[in-house]
Design an enzyme around this catalytic site. Structure first.
Site, mmCIF file in Angstrom:
data_model
loop_
_atom_site.group_PDB
_atom_site.id
_atom_site.type_symbol
_atom_site.label_atom_id
_atom_site.label_comp_id
_atom_site.label_asym_id
_atom_site.label_seq_id
_atom_site.Cartn_x
_atom_site.Cartn_y
_atom_site.Cartn_z
ATOM 1 N N TYR A 327 6.891 4.053 -3.597
ATOM 2 C CA TYR A 327 5.499 3.048 -2.578
ATOM 3 C C TYR A 327 5.624 1.656 -3.156
ATOM 4 O O TYR A 327 4.793 1.158 -3.139
ATOM 5 C CB TYR A 327 3.783 3.392 -4.321
ATOM 6 C CG TYR A 327 3.376 5.086 -3.627
ATOM 7 C CD1 TYR A 327 3.378 5.228 -1.960
ATOM 8 C CD2 TYR A 327 3.345 5.774 -4.630
ATOM 9 C CE1 TYR A 327 2.042 6.185 -1.345
ATOM 10 C CE2 TYR A 327 2.289 7.467 -3.754
ATOM 11 C CZ TYR A 327 2.159 7.404 -2.811
ATOM 12 O OH TYR A 327 2.146 8.782 -2.172
ATOM 13 N N GLN A 328 6.513 1.108 -2.872
ATOM 14 C CA GLN A 328 7.400 0.495 -2.875
ATOM 15 C C GLN A 328 7.157 -1.505 -3.713
ATOM 16 O O GLN A 328 6.945 -1.885 -3.934
ATOM 17 C CB GLN A 328 6.385 -0.641 -1.873
ATOM 18 C CG GLN A 328 7.021 0.244 -0.197
ATOM 19 C CD GLN A 328 6.039 0.500 0.640
ATOM 20 O OE1 GLN A 328 5.517 1.143 0.705
ATOM 21 N NE2 GLN A 328 6.659 -0.467 1.734
ATOM 22 N N TRP A 333 -5.337 0.133 -3.622
ATOM 23 C CA TRP A 333 -6.826 -0.195 -3.729
ATOM 24 C C TRP A 333 -7.236 0.533 -5.381
ATOM 25 O O TRP A 333 -7.977 0.063 -6.007
ATOM 26 C CB TRP A 333 -7.812 0.668 -3.239
ATOM 27 C CG TRP A 333 -7.633 2.013 -3.296
ATOM 28 C CD1 TRP A 333 -6.813 2.644 -2.555
ATOM 29 C CD2 TRP A 333 -8.935 3.330 -3.284
ATOM 30 N NE1 TRP A 333 -7.294 3.992 -2.970
ATOM 31 C CE2 TRP A 333 -8.555 4.498 -3.300
ATOM 32 C CE3 TRP A 333 -10.262 2.771 -3.881
ATOM 33 C CZ2 TRP A 333 -9.323 5.180 -3.402
ATOM 34 C CZ3 TRP A 333 -11.058 3.591 -3.891
ATOM 35 C CH2 TRP A 333 -10.426 5.059 -3.836
ATOM 36 N N ASP A 334 -5.961 1.365 -5.609
ATOM 37 C CA ASP A 334 -6.028 2.208 -6.809
ATOM 38 C C ASP A 334 -5.780 0.492 -8.398
ATOM 39 O O ASP A 334 -6.786 0.744 -9.156
ATOM 40 C CB ASP A 334 -4.492 2.259 -7.772
ATOM 41 C CG ASP A 334 -4.096 3.406 -6.016
ATOM 42 O OD1 ASP A 334 -4.922 3.595 -5.082
ATOM 43 O OD2 ASP A 334 -3.228 4.284 -6.218
ATOM 44 N N GLU A 475 -7.872 10.763 2.529
ATOM 45 C CA GLU A 475 -6.393 10.378 3.811
ATOM 46 C C GLU A 475 -6.526 11.271 4.692
ATOM 47 O O GLU A 475 -5.383 10.961 4.961
ATOM 48 C CB GLU A 475 -5.915 9.723 2.823
ATOM 49 C CG GLU A 475 -5.841 8.442 2.155
ATOM 50 C CD GLU A 475 -4.283 8.116 1.257
ATOM 51 O OE1 GLU A 475 -4.390 7.103 1.187
ATOM 52 O OE2 GLU A 475 -4.095 8.895 0.633
ATOM 53 N N LYS A 587 -9.263 15.137 0.401
ATOM 54 C CA LYS A 587 -8.237 15.670 -0.349
ATOM 55 C C LYS A 587 -8.697 14.690 -2.186
ATOM 56 O O LYS A 587 -7.677 15.266 -2.801
ATOM 57 C CB LYS A 587 -6.999 14.280 -0.215
ATOM 58 C CG LYS A 587 -5.569 13.890 -0.754
ATOM 59 C CD LYS A 587 -5.172 12.979 -0.071
ATOM 60 C CE LYS A 587 -3.765 12.507 -1.038
ATOM 61 N NZ LYS A 587 -2.889 11.047 -0.236
ATOM 62 N N GLN A 588 -9.721 14.678 -1.715
ATOM 63 C CA GLN A 588 -9.521 13.410 -3.051
ATOM 64 C C GLN A 588 -11.373 12.906 -3.265
ATOM 65 O O GLN A 588 -11.368 13.027 -2.207
ATOM 66 C CB GLN A 588 -8.321 12.418 -3.345
ATOM 67 C CG GLN A 588 -9.018 11.011 -2.207
ATOM 68 C CD GLN A 588 -7.763 10.102 -2.309
ATOM 69 O OE1 GLN A 588 -6.657 10.725 -1.448
ATOM 70 N NE2 GLN A 588 -8.036 8.985 -3.444
#
Length: 761
Positions: A327-328, A333-334, A475, A587-588
């Site tokens: 994830y770079q 938004w986390d 997502e 998903k969540q």
């Protein structure tokens, strides 16, 4: 000794101990046992490990795009590499070792290993190795490496700097230039795409007589110590690794050499680092009574949240922290929704720094909006150095066809911008920091409101504005209209903007309006949107539809039954053709996430109905999801269900319960958002802490597994300590300059105008 999981224990609630070596766990344990300080993350590998064992040191603000596709943080040369040969035989970790124990000491950020292994010449060699990343000297990581034999034998130690390090997407450093100094070696290199200079310097000392010979090759440099080990007499090597880049200082090599010159002994630096950690834990520790497993799991997560957070300057908190390059090393938004709350209530200056990063990258958000045909600030879904979008168009692969999947995280997941506006507003509400709003926050909120106004579509036949072709927190369902979470967050932002227009002093407001060219026509549009934007509300059954048409999708309960439709285990579940897309399986947390952020928005009955509707439809295939459900379950007195989700969340990394590869893409490493959310689950979930208007709300619940818990929270500059037991709740104002605070405890209004207040449960 208390068992956490298989071969995983704790003695004190401050330590994680693994008593069995498993080579297959190199990725997981390299992340779990890592050390860091917000500037760097050094994976929890061993001194002899190279890239095949995923040894790496990841450094902030070193973004590079070596492969032309993925821009990620660089892994720098490893100056702690140390190889031991005993009578010509290399010491290689074996699962048949006579004894093995590795420990992460959470109290002071020290990772260690003690292993004994029999060599071919009959000698049993014991190695005791420990490392820490200094919080006193944030550019330094130190190691103490002690070797002992039970019989006299010859040994060789090769120690130096390894240039050939693990990197997920290409080699980011080029043109390695070797140099030496009185106590070790150094190397300077440049990143491929930005040509930033990175310097790594080592210091090295051995407390035994040995012959020494330097070596240098394309893969590294260092020295070879040849010595005789005497039976029962330990030999200790001390090393420091110092890292600077041209993004930190003008001359990285000079700064690194200066720091190397003044480096103290390992034990002196360790003692100084311990004092720094004592201070950190005084801010963030949450104590749990009579459940040492939950206690150590919570501290493990808080530890990883701390070391992932840059505090030396305004930089993002990566979705995998500094545990790897997945994830770079960039912000999602986390950062604001899952990581920032702990800092907001425990150390507001860090929360301020997080938001200053978003202000610093406001131009990147403006560029993204303009590129996609919008106005204002559309923040990057994956944000690094400049705030320009780092999320590639093709994130996953279709493992059935081998073709890239066009995901739209980077252009449809618009809630990222109002989420940041929410964080700005919440920061001001909790801290009362008017200066931040004047200097940074108002501009951010206005530009986000401007973006939302340019994205919204007015439907004349319906007489309302809508947000179309979006993607909510779930997502797996892309390209939907009127996602409830997104629309609510958009309205929150427009309301925040309108409040600022009415409450900012005239001088500040005029300056901000002039700076961004805000017109009266735009303001009129915002106010029209406030009155006429469609916000999904509870239907006749009390349920908020996640997005338009969600009810028309196939119902599969429980959601995990959808996995039976997979053709291959590692295929991607989501848009455009995954097995969940035409189902209600999500998903969540999505609608449920709305109640996490806005606990006072809907009445309890509505929250209960939506929880019961969406929970069986949720796969929890994001590490973010269990914590959200835990917080909301606690709000509606489903305390034991909240506790089960708490356990699931805090064990994600400890017990390695989430996949490392999805849709052909490596997504391993520490789950930094889940780490941050661990604090929220206790404080905002079980503790029921929220700030609504000018008042503080508390509704503490206590799981059966605990006798009590204690946490601190800073609100309006006042430090509160909340102690919850089975019998009572005690709230103490620990501030030196105490001021009256209005509290609502289980809905009953009280004024804390003395040192403490106690309520029976």
């Amino acid at each position: 000794m208390h068992e956490i999981g298989e071969h995983l224990t704790t003695n004190t609630g401050w330590d994680i101990i693994k008593n069995r070596y498993e080579a297959a766990q190199a990725i997981t344990e390299g992340s779990n046992f890592m050390i860091g300080n917000g500037f760097m993350g050094y994976r929890g590998t061993f001194a002899e490990d190279g890239k095949d064992a995923y040894a790496a040191c990841i450094v902030t603000d070193t973004w590079d795009k070596a492969d032309g596709k993925w821009e990620e943080l660089s892994t720098v040369p490893n100056a702690l590499l140390t190889l031991l040969h005993v009578d010509g035989e290399p010491f290689i970790m074996s699962e048949e070792a006579a004894s093995f124990e590795r420990t992460l000491d959470l109290s002071q950020g020290v990772t260690s290993r003690k292993v004994s292994q029999r060599m071919k010449n009959g000698a049993t060699i014991t190695i005791h190795e420990e490392k820490f990343a200094s919080y006193r000297k944030k550019h330094a990581v130190l190691m103490k490496y002690t070797v002992e034999s039970d019989q006299d034998t010859d040994a060789v130690l090769d120690t130096g700097i390894d240039y050939d390090v693990w990197s997920i997407n290409g080699d980011h450093l080029q043109g390695h230039h070797y140099f030496s100094h009185p106590t070790g070696d150094g190397v300077t290199a440049k990143t491929v795409s930005y040509e930033d200079t990175v310097t790594v310097v080592e210091t090295c000392s051995l407390d035994a007589d040995a012959s020494e010979e330097d070596y240098q090759n394309p893969d590294g440099s260092g020295r070879t110590f040849s010595l005789s080990l005497e039976a029962g007499k330990p030999v200790t090597l001390e090393k420091a690794m110092i890292i600077y880049s041209s993004n930190d200082v003008d001359n990285p090599q000079d700064e690194a050499l200066l720091e190397a010159k003044h480096m103290q002994s390992y034990e002196e630096e360790k003692a100084a680092n311990r004092l720094e950690w004592d201070n950190l834990w005084s801010h963030y520790d949450v104590t749990i009574q009579n459940n040492i497993i939950d206690q150590v799991a919570l501290r493990f997560n808080i530890y990883h949240a701390i070391i992932a957070t840059p505090v030396h300057k305004s930089l993002p908190i990566g979705a995998r922290g500094l545990s790897c390059q997945a994830y770079q090393g960039a912000a999602f938004w986390d950062q604001e929704i899952y990581n920032m709350p702990m800092y907001l209530y425990s150390n507001p200056e860090i929360a301020r720094n997080i938001l200053k990063y978003r202000h610093r990258t406001l131009d990147g958000a403006r560029r993204k909006a303009k590129r996609l045909g919008y106005e204002g600030a559309y923040y990057a879904w994956i944000s690094g150095k400049t705030g320009d979008e780092l999320c590639p168009d093709f994130f996953f692969k279709d493992v059935l066809s081998g073709r890239d999947i066009r995901n739209h995280f980077n252009d449809w997941q618009i809630h990222i911008s109002p989420d940041i506006a929410y964080a700005v507003k919440k920061y001001h509400q909790v801290t009362g920091d008017d200066a931040f709003i004047r200097d940074y926050g108002a501009e951010m909120i206005f530009e986000i409101a401007r973006f939302l106004a340019s994205h919204a579509v007015y439907k004349p036949m319906r007489g309302r504005y809508e947000f179309m072709r979006v993607q909510g927190p779930d997502e797996y369902h892309e390209n939907v209209d009127n996602n409830a979470f997104t629309n609510h967050q958009a309205m929150f932002t427009l309301q925040a903007a309108d409040e600022l227009l009415q409450t900012l002093d005239e001088k500040t407001l005029s300056a901000v309006k002039e700076k961004i060219g805000l017109s009266d026509d735009e303001i009129s549009l915002w106010r029209d949107m406030l009155a006429n934007t469609y916000v999904p509300k509870p239907d006749k059954h009390g349920i908020i539809e996640q997005f338009d048409g969600y009810y028309d999708l196939e119902t599969i309960i429980p959601a995990k039954k959808v996995t039976e439709r997979l053709i291959k285990e590692d295929e991607y579940y989501g848009y455009p053709n995954g097995v969940t897309v035409r189902t209600q399986c999500i998903k969540q947390a999505d609608v449920i996430q709305l109640f996490v952020l806005h606990p006072h928005l809907y009445d309890r009955k509505t929250v209960e109905l939506n929880y019961e509707f969406y929970e069986p439809r949720t796969l929890h295939f994001s590490s973010l999801s269990p914590s959200s459900y835990a917080i909301v379950a606690a709000q509606i007195d489903k305390v034991e269900e909240a506790y089960r989700n708490f356990r699931k969340s805090v064990m994600i990394d400890l017990l390695n319960t989430n996949e490392a590869v999805s849709g052909g893409t490596f997504i391993g490493g520490i789950h930094t958002a889940a780490n941050g959310a661990s604090w929220q689950m206790v404080v905002n979930g079980f503790g029921g802490l929220s700030v609504h208007g000018d008042d503080i709300h508390l509704s503490p619940r206590l799981p059966d597994a605990w006798d009590g818990y204690t946490f601190k929270a800073i609100v309006k500059g006042q430090t509160l300590e909340v102690d919850v037991t089975k019998e009572q709740i005690t709230i103490t104002n620990k501030s030196e300059d105490r001021k009256p605070l209005t509290l609502h405890i289980f809905g009953e209004k009280s004024v804390l105008d003395s040192e403490r207040i106690t309520k029976s449960r």
